[in-house]
Enzyme design. Structure first.
Site, short mmCIF file in Angstrom:
data_model
loop_
_atom_site.label_atom_id
_atom_site.label_comp_id
_atom_site.label_asym_id
_atom_site.label_seq_id
_atom_site.Cartn_x
_atom_site.Cartn_y
_atom_site.Cartn_z
N ARG A 49 0.81 -1.22 0.00
CA ARG A 49 0.00 0.00 0.00
C ARG A 49 0.85 1.27 0.00
NH1 ARG A 49 -5.25 -0.99 1.54
NH2 ARG A 49 -5.47 1.21 2.08
N GLU A 74 -3.23 -2.40 -21.83
CA GLU A 74 -2.85 -3.07 -20.59
C GLU A 74 -1.39 -3.53 -20.64
OE1 GLU A 74 -3.89 -3.17 -17.74
OE2 GLU A 74 -3.16 -4.97 -16.79
N LYS A 118 1.45 -2.28 -18.03
CA LYS A 118 2.24 -3.23 -17.22
C LYS A 118 3.72 -2.93 -17.37
CE LYS A 118 -0.04 -4.37 -15.14
NZ LYS A 118 -1.47 -4.20 -15.02
N GLU A 167 4.78 0.57 -15.71
CA GLU A 167 4.71 0.72 -14.26
C GLU A 167 5.76 -0.11 -13.51
OE1 GLU A 167 1.07 -0.40 -12.22
OE2 GLU A 167 0.69 -1.98 -13.65
N LYS A 169 -0.64 0.12 -4.12
CA LYS A 169 -1.67 -0.80 -4.62
C LYS A 169 -3.06 -0.19 -4.62
CE LYS A 169 -2.95 -4.87 -6.06
NZ LYS A 169 -2.70 -5.10 -7.50
O1 M6R Z 1 -8.01 -1.22 -7.07
P1 M6R Z 1 -8.39 -0.66 -8.39
O2 M6R Z 1 -8.68 -1.70 -9.40
O3 M6R Z 1 -9.51 0.35 -8.31
O4 M6R Z 1 -7.10 0.11 -8.89
C1 M6R Z 1 -7.10 0.85 -10.06
C2 M6R Z 1 -5.69 1.21 -10.45
O5 M6R Z 1 -5.08 1.97 -9.46
C3 M6R Z 1 -4.85 -0.03 -10.74
O6 M6R Z 1 -5.42 -0.85 -11.69
C4 M6R Z 1 -3.43 0.37 -11.21
O7 M6R Z 1 -3.51 1.00 -12.44
C5 M6R Z 1 -2.52 -0.85 -11.23
N1 M6R Z 1 -1.27 -0.51 -10.65
C6 M6R Z 1 -2.28 -1.35 -12.60
O8 M6R Z 1 -1.43 -2.45 -12.61
#
Ligand code: M6R
Length: 611
Positions: free
Chosen positions: A27, A484, A488, A491, A606
């Site tokens: 987190r 996507e 990936k 990030e 996260k």
């Molecule tokens: O928990 P959530 O699905 O709402 O999160 C959304 C985004 O923060 C999340 O998908 C983020 O983009 C990831 N790090 C992607 O891998």
């Protein structure tokens, strides 16, 4: 963002808190700290990961049976020792940990400074604890009362835990907008941002609601509303297995989660797709079936990877159920003046169920009368509780910051939803429904097969690990997959990558292509296959380095591409579930080869619980 954990009971608090912080490190991980209450109130904190805090306190006296800890993702103030939590009040008699943002902190700080409070950090949290101290002094009241009064003065989001040297054997917590779970043990209690630090001690939990204040004192749990009305705790039994939050022999959580997909996809279908009986069930939509059938349109709100799953759903719902769909970034939607009516259905997609922008988008849509359907992974999360109805993805805890199995689980649930609604609306025939059911049931095995490409993809990663840029192209159902794949890669490896609809390339991105540019083209056998072949020719003509994801047995594209990754054939509408897998593996291996921290990439967290 930010993880908080606290303990009160008969055991040594510090080891429980440190272990909990490790579990919550996904987190936020720029600094960490603990506060231990044992006659004295000692705060130890350090910039860096929890391991650095552990080393720092190794020689300190950490004996205490009450304590709390925090792992931070910086909002106010850079990551350093003094901005790390916990924060003392000026007298050092009270300490706080906080997840969230206090928006009116500047005005409060100015007022508190005039009252003589001294600040050692740039954080909004230090303002919060001094506010509590000031209120206690002015009103000569208990800590509980001071916290309650302080909550009326702060604007913003919080999950807090507060300890006071003057009121030992007591722990006070509160939440608004940031998650907080209580673990109920025998003669002991745990508090945490999610259940992962708690699960090895007890599976009985209480999810704290917004505006509630929790007081745990002398072995008693007391939950009250902001207006001081006692609430009856609703104790839920969690079914989370300890091994689901451990690496289980994998080097990283991300790799483990990529490899879990055959099972997690199956779990998302379990009880919903009954092939033998020829049934599709989704408890969550039962009461809203007519709404779905008669919906004027569906608006999907989400962020990041969940937004990409939403884009796949746009294709699915339009193809199978013939309902117009709009897919919105929650962060934009919430600040527009969107046109929403009572006949609209808003689908909110979120792995964590805590994303602040998605939650705010839900509140906005709710205020306009729309029906809100949630697709979340985390049971009991804020979004799951804010929606009218919904379906859990059942992917199991996702710890790696880069979302992988959550994406495929979301797409699975959205596929089932589109099939159910399409069938009810009469846009999906019995025969087509049956075909899709059979094909969807075969997806876990096809993903299993795609995972066998791991070694091959590692070799491709070796070739491209040092490039500065990547392009990802796809059409139709593979366009969201291209987005996507690019997300990936950027990030976790910090390589600049862009995803584009393959045909859009010639409207700009084609200028980037030369002999140094790797272009990942997702070119599975589907209705736009021929067109994608032409797009590959265009890249090749400009000497781009083509890495093609194709359907097994393709003989055309291998002659054009430098690298070919073959995935099993599936129906066009299900293809993202399979074609995304090699892209997850490619980004994983590139990031590992570049020495990046795959599970905890820089600057990310996260759950994005701040806007
Ligand atoms: O928990 P959530 O699905 O709402 O999160 C959304 C985004 O923060 C999340 O998908 C983020 O983009 C990831 N790090 C992607 O891998």
């Amino acid at each position: 963002m930010c993880g908080i954990v606290a303990y009160i009971g008969y055991r040594e608090a510090c080891p429980i808190i440190l272990k909990g912080l490790h579990r919550l490190e996904y987190r936020g991980y720029d600094s960490a700290g603990v506060a231990l209450l044992n006659g004295d109130l000692n705060v130890y904190k350090k910039k860096g990961k929890v391991a650095e805090l552990e080393a720092f306190i190794a020689e300190k006296d950490t004996r205490a049976q009450v304590g709390m800890g925090h792992t931070r993702w910086a909002t106010h103030g850079e990551p350093n020792d003094s901005n790390a939590h916990p924060h003392y009040s000026t007298s050092e008699r009270i300490a706080i940990i906080h997840n969230g943002i206090i928006e009116n902190y500047a005005a409060l700080k100015q007022h508190l400074q005039q009252q003589g409070h001294v600040f050692h950090s740039d954080t909004d949290t230090e303002v919060f604890v001094n506010l509590i101290e000031e209120i206690q002094k002015q009103n000569n009241c208990t800590l509980e009362e001071a916290v309650r009064l302080a909550l009326h003065e702060v604007v913003g989001a919080y999950a807090i835990v507060v300890l006071s040297r003057d009121e030992p054997n007591q722990l006070i917590a509160a939440r608004k907008g940031s998650p907080l779970v209580i673990g109920v043990g025998k003669d002991e209690y745990f508090l945490a941002s999610d259940a992962t630090p708690i699960i090895e001690y007890t599976n009985e939990v209480v999810y704290v609601n917004d505006y509630e204040i929790v007081v745990i004192k002398d072995g008693q749990l007391d939950i009250r509303s902001k207006e001081d009305v006692q609430q009856t705790p609703y104790i839920q039994k969690l079914e989370m297995a300890l091994d689901s939050i451990e690496k289980g022999g994998y080097e990283h959580f991300m790799l483990k989660e990529i490899f879990e997909q055959p099972r997690s996809i199956l779990d998302s279908m379990r009880g919903r797709l009954e092939l033998e009986a020829g049934h599709l069930n989704m408890g969550g939509i039962r009461a809203y079936e007519r709404k779905f059938v008669n919906a004027d349109r569906i608006i999907i709100v989400a962020c990041g990877t969940s937004w990409h799953a939403g884009l796949v759903a746009e294709y699915l719902l339009e193809d199978l159920a013939r309902i117009p769909v709009e897919v919105e970034y929650a962060s934009e939607f919430r600040y527009r003046n969107p046109i929403i009516t009572e006949r609209d259905i808003v689908i909110a997609i979120s792995q964590s169920g805590e994303t602040a922008d998605t939650l705010a988008a839900i509140e906005l849509a709710k205020s306009k009368g729309a029906t809100i359907f949630g697709i979340c992974n985390v049971v009991g999360s804020s979004i799951a509780r804010a929606t009218d109805a919904g379906a859990y993805t059942h992917a199991g805890p996702e710890i790696g910051v880069a979302s992988t199995k959550a994406f495929t689980a979301q797409v699975t649930v959205l596929t089932l939803l589109a099939m159910i609604v399409g069938h009810k609306r009469g846009t999906l025939s019995d025969t087509r429904l049956r075909e899709l059911m059979v094909e969807l049931s075969s997806i876990p095995a096809k993903v299993e097969k795609a995972l066998l490409l791991n070694d091959e993809i590692e070799l491709i990663a070796e070739t491209f690990k040092d490039v500065p840029n990547f392009l990802y192209l796809g059409r139709g159902y593979n366009f969201p997959v291209a987005l996507e794949g690019a997300l990936k890669l950027k990030e976790i490896s910090y390589i600049h990558a862009e995803g584009y609809p393959a045909a859009e390339m010639k409207h700009g991105p084609i200028a980037l292509i030369d002999e140094n540019m790797p272009v990942v083209v997702i070119a599975t056998k589907d209705s736009s296959y021929e067109k994608v072949v032409s797009n590959i020719q265009e890249v090749k003509a400009r000497k781009g380095r083509i890495i093609a994801v194709v359907t097994e047995g393709d003989t055309v594209i291998p002659a054009m591409a430098e690298f070919v990754i073959e995935v099993p054939l599936t129906s066009e509408v299900l293809v993202p579930l399979v074609s995304v897998v090699p892209l997850q593996l490619l980004s994983y291996h590139i990031a590992v080869l570049r020495g990046c921290n795959v599970d905890q990439p820089r600057n990310l967290a996260k759950s994005v619980t701040v806007e």
